[in-house]
Design a protein around this motif. Sequence first.
Motif, PDB file in Angstrom:
ATOM      1  N   ASN A  44       0.647  -1.255   0.053  1.00  0.00           N
ATOM      2  CA  ASN A  44      -0.066   0.110  -0.133  1.00  0.00           C
ATOM      3  C   ASN A  44       0.903   1.188  -0.156  1.00  0.00           C
ATOM      4  OD1 ASN A  44       0.243   0.972   2.837  1.00  0.00           O
ATOM      5  ND2 ASN A  44      -0.558  -1.116   3.240  1.00  0.00           N
ATOM      6  N   TYR A  45       0.393   2.144  -0.480  1.00  0.00           N
ATOM      7  CA  TYR A  45       1.009   3.528  -0.872  1.00  0.00           C
ATOM      8  C   TYR A  45       0.370   4.681  -0.130  1.00  0.00           C
ATOM      9  CZ  TYR A  45       3.840   0.738  -4.137  1.00  0.00           C
ATOM     10  OH  TYR A  45       4.663  -0.356  -4.687  1.00  0.00           O
ATOM     11  N   ALA A  46       0.962   5.753   0.015  1.00  0.00           N
ATOM     12  CA  ALA A  46       0.298   7.079   0.335  1.00  0.00           C
ATOM     13  C   ALA A  46      -0.088   7.640  -1.101  1.00  0.00           C
ATOM     14  CB  ALA A  46       1.472   8.036   1.025  1.00  0.00           C
ATOM     15  N   ASP A  47      -1.128   8.525  -1.010  1.00  0.00           N
ATOM     16  CA  ASP A  47      -1.901   9.020  -2.488  1.00  0.00           C
ATOM     17  C   ASP A  47      -0.892   9.796  -3.050  1.00  0.00           C
ATOM     18  OD1 ASP A  47      -5.074   9.281  -0.769  1.00  0.00           O
ATOM     19  OD2 ASP A  47      -4.114   7.702  -1.706  1.00  0.00           O
ATOM     20  N   SER A  48       0.210  10.267  -2.171  1.00  0.00           N
ATOM     21  CA  SER A  48       1.105  11.528  -2.877  1.00  0.00           C
ATOM     22  C   SER A  48       2.161  10.721  -3.792  1.00  0.00           C
ATOM     23  CB  SER A  48       1.664  12.330  -1.857  1.00  0.00           C
ATOM     24  OG  SER A  48       2.623  11.452  -0.788  1.00  0.00           O
ATOM     25  N   VAL A  49       2.303   9.381  -3.617  1.00  0.00           N
ATOM     26  CA  VAL A  49       3.409   8.722  -4.299  1.00  0.00           C
ATOM     27  C   VAL A  49       2.850   7.726  -5.272  1.00  0.00           C
ATOM     28  CG1 VAL A  49       4.927   9.035  -2.256  1.00  0.00           C
ATOM     29  CG2 VAL A  49       3.736   6.883  -2.739  1.00  0.00           C
ATOM     30  N   LYS A  50       1.716   7.365  -5.171  1.00  0.00           N
ATOM     31  CA  LYS A  50       0.969   6.271  -6.032  1.00  0.00           C
ATOM     32  C   LYS A  50       1.208   6.561  -7.392  1.00  0.00           C
ATOM     33  CE  LYS A  50      -2.693   4.941  -3.067  1.00  0.00           C
ATOM     34  NZ  LYS A  50      -4.234   4.481  -2.869  1.00  0.00           N
ATOM     35  N   GLY A  51       1.835   5.454  -8.258  1.00  0.00           N
ATOM     36  CA  GLY A  51       2.084   5.608  -9.616  1.00  0.00           C
ATOM     37  C   GLY A  51       3.648   6.216  -9.958  1.00  0.00           C
ATOM     38  N   ARG A  52       4.363   6.693  -8.638  1.00  0.00           N
ATOM     39  CA  ARG A  52       5.668   7.222  -8.978  1.00  0.00           C
ATOM     40  C   ARG A  52       6.508   6.295  -8.037  1.00  0.00           C
ATOM     41  NH1 ARG A  52       6.989  11.978  -7.029  1.00  0.00           N
ATOM     42  NH2 ARG A  52       5.464  11.835  -5.417  1.00  0.00           N
ATOM     43  N   PHE A  53       6.255   5.540  -7.089  1.00  0.00           N
ATOM     44  CA  PHE A  53       6.939   4.796  -6.076  1.00  0.00           C
ATOM     45  C   PHE A  53       6.600   3.335  -6.310  1.00  0.00           C
ATOM     46  CE2 PHE A  53       8.541   8.288  -3.154  1.00  0.00           C
ATOM     47  CZ  PHE A  53       8.761   9.302  -4.001  1.00  0.00           C
ATOM     48  N   THR A  54       7.731   2.457  -6.119  1.00  0.00           N
ATOM     49  CA  THR A  54       7.293   1.103  -5.986  1.00  0.00           C
ATOM     50  C   THR A  54       8.193   0.485  -4.864  1.00  0.00           C
ATOM     51  OG1 THR A  54       6.949   0.953  -8.313  1.00  0.00           O
ATOM     52  CG2 THR A  54       7.333  -0.847  -7.241  1.00  0.00           C
ATOM     53  N   ILE A  55       7.523  -0.225  -3.979  1.00  0.00           N
ATOM     54  CA  ILE A  55       8.244  -0.998  -3.060  1.00  0.00           C
ATOM     55  C   ILE A  55       8.243  -2.334  -3.241  1.00  0.00           C
ATOM     56  CG2 ILE A  55       6.014  -1.257  -1.474  1.00  0.00           C
ATOM     57  CD1 ILE A  55       7.721  -0.959   1.091  1.00  0.00           C
ATOM     58  N   SER A  56       9.119  -2.981  -3.028  1.00  0.00           N
ATOM     59  CA  SER A  56       9.391  -4.540  -3.094  1.00  0.00           C
ATOM     60  C   SER A  56      10.423  -4.989  -1.892  1.00  0.00           C
ATOM     61  CB  SER A  56      10.160  -4.574  -4.545  1.00  0.00           C
ATOM     62  OG  SER A  56      11.351  -4.074  -4.729  1.00  0.00           O
ATOM     63  N   ARG A  57      10.534  -6.161  -1.927  1.00  0.00           N
ATOM     64  CA  ARG A  57      11.254  -6.902  -1.066  1.00  0.00           C
ATOM     65  C   ARG A  57      11.954  -8.024  -1.268  1.00  0.00           C
ATOM     66  NH1 ARG A  57       7.564  -7.997   4.278  1.00  0.00           N
ATOM     67  NH2 ARG A  57       9.448  -9.330   4.903  1.00  0.00           N
ATOM     68  N   ASP A  58      13.245  -8.502  -0.763  1.00  0.00           N
ATOM     69  CA  ASP A  58      13.955  -9.760  -0.949  1.00  0.00           C
ATOM     70  C   ASP A  58      13.956 -10.336   0.095  1.00  0.00           C
ATOM     71  OD1 ASP A  58      15.644 -12.000  -1.519  1.00  0.00           O
ATOM     72  OD2 ASP A  58      16.880 -10.779  -2.930  1.00  0.00           O
ATOM     73  N   ASN A  59      13.121 -11.565   0.444  1.00  0.00           N
ATOM     74  CA  ASN A  59      13.072 -11.958   1.913  1.00  0.00           C
ATOM     75  C   ASN A  59      14.436 -12.744   2.086  1.00  0.00           C
ATOM     76  OD1 ASN A  59      10.624 -10.998   2.263  1.00  0.00           O
ATOM     77  ND2 ASN A  59       9.464 -12.755   1.405  1.00  0.00           N
ATOM     78  N   ALA A  60      14.933 -13.292   0.814  1.00  0.00           N
ATOM     79  CA  ALA A  60      16.164 -13.860   1.300  1.00  0.00           C
ATOM     80  C   ALA A  60      17.261 -13.115   1.961  1.00  0.00           C
ATOM     81  CB  ALA A  60      16.555 -14.696  -0.063  1.00  0.00           C
ATOM     82  N   LYS A  61      17.308 -11.769   1.482  1.00  0.00           N
ATOM     83  CA  LYS A  61      18.375 -10.975   2.151  1.00  0.00           C
ATOM     84  C   LYS A  61      17.815  -9.903   2.992  1.00  0.00           C
ATOM     85  CE  LYS A  61      20.399 -10.590  -2.686  1.00  0.00           C
ATOM     86  NZ  LYS A  61      20.687  -9.875  -4.063  1.00  0.00           N
ATOM     87  N   ASN A  62      16.766 -10.392   3.444  1.00  0.00           N
ATOM     88  CA  ASN A  62      15.916  -9.299   4.471  1.00  0.00           C
ATOM     89  C   ASN A  62      16.140  -7.798   4.025  1.00  0.00           C
ATOM     90  OD1 ASN A  62      15.503 -11.562   6.170  1.00  0.00           O
ATOM     91  ND2 ASN A  62      17.159 -11.586   7.275  1.00  0.00           N
ATOM     92  N   THR A  63      15.882  -7.728   2.972  1.00  0.00           N
ATOM     93  CA  THR A  63      15.845  -6.291   2.439  1.00  0.00           C
ATOM     94  C   THR A  63      14.792  -5.741   1.628  1.00  0.00           C
ATOM     95  OG1 THR A  63      18.405  -6.585   2.144  1.00  0.00           O
ATOM     96  CG2 THR A  63      17.350  -4.832   0.614  1.00  0.00           C
ATOM     97  N   VAL A  64      14.403  -4.574   1.978  1.00  0.00           N
ATOM     98  CA  VAL A  64      13.197  -3.692   1.338  1.00  0.00           C
ATOM     99  C   VAL A  64      13.610  -2.597   0.441  1.00  0.00           C
ATOM    100  CG1 VAL A  64      12.904  -2.375   3.389  1.00  0.00           C
ATOM    101  CG2 VAL A  64      10.836  -2.849   1.680  1.00  0.00           C
ATOM    102  N   TYR A  65      13.266  -2.535  -0.628  1.00  0.00           N
ATOM    103  CA  TYR A  65      13.593  -1.391  -1.678  1.00  0.00           C
ATOM    104  C   TYR A  65      12.464  -0.335  -1.744  1.00  0.00           C
ATOM    105  CZ  TYR A  65      16.855  -5.066  -2.407  1.00  0.00           C
ATOM    106  OH  TYR A  65      17.950  -6.287  -2.706  1.00  0.00           O
ATOM    107  N   LEU A  66      12.814   0.871  -2.179  1.00  0.00           N
ATOM    108  CA  LEU A  66      11.784   1.749  -2.765  1.00  0.00           C
ATOM    109  C   LEU A  66      12.447   2.493  -4.087  1.00  0.00           C
ATOM    110  CD1 LEU A  66       9.043   3.001  -1.654  1.00  0.00           C
ATOM    111  CD2 LEU A  66      10.421   5.094  -0.770  1.00  0.00           C
ATOM    112  N   GLN A  67      11.706   2.187  -5.220  1.00  0.00           N
ATOM    113  CA  GLN A  67      12.139   2.710  -6.316  1.00  0.00           C
ATOM    114  C   GLN A  67      11.417   3.933  -6.509  1.00  0.00           C
ATOM    115  OE1 GLN A  67      14.461   1.876  -8.810  1.00  0.00           O
ATOM    116  NE2 GLN A  67      13.809   3.829  -9.604  1.00  0.00           N
ATOM    117  N   MET A  68      11.874   4.939  -6.735  1.00  0.00           N
ATOM    118  CA  MET A  68      11.545   6.419  -6.788  1.00  0.00           C
ATOM    119  C   MET A  68      11.506   6.939  -7.794  1.00  0.00           C
ATOM    120  SD  MET A  68      12.134   7.880  -2.828  1.00  0.00           S
ATOM    121  CE  MET A  68      13.824   8.222  -3.039  1.00  0.00           C
ATOM    122  N   ASN A  69      10.643   7.248  -8.723  1.00  0.00           N
ATOM    123  CA  ASN A  69      10.562   7.865 -10.022  1.00  0.00           C
ATOM    124  C   ASN A  69       9.618   9.092 -10.066  1.00  0.00           C
ATOM    125  OD1 ASN A  69      12.027   5.455 -11.050  1.00  0.00           O
ATOM    126  ND2 ASN A  69      10.224   4.483 -11.753  1.00  0.00           N
TER     127      ASN A  69
END
Length: 120
Positions: A58-83
């Motif tokens: 889920n995303y804040a309305d202000s970033v919907k369509g521009r930001f993408t969150i993802s995670r790699d459970n094997a690496k215990n890592t979360v990402y935020l791609q901001m365009n």
Amino acid sequence: QVQLVESGGGLVQAGGSLRLSCAASGSIFTINGMGWYRQAPGKQRESVARIASVGSTNYADSVKGRFTISRDNAKNTVYLQMNGLKPEDTAVYYCNANIWTSSTLKGDYWGKGTLVTVSS
């Protein structure tokens, strides 16, 4: 002990992109939800994006369509791609994770933050 370490912040022009990373380390049994928050100067910290262990987001309305969150459970890592970054995205971005450190102990953990500055 659990640590969350963010990376990827910096200075970018409006319209540009950045990718934030946050790696969790330490005594981790399993990780539930992970997310990104931000705090701009003079403002309260706000939720930007969250991702559950099963991948729902889920995303804040202000970033919907521009930001993408993802995670790699094997690496215990979360990402935020901001365009499509805008000057109003300027803030310190914090990583958050809900982590089980054993089968009976759970806690909410925060990183120290990474600064994102968007110039106009």
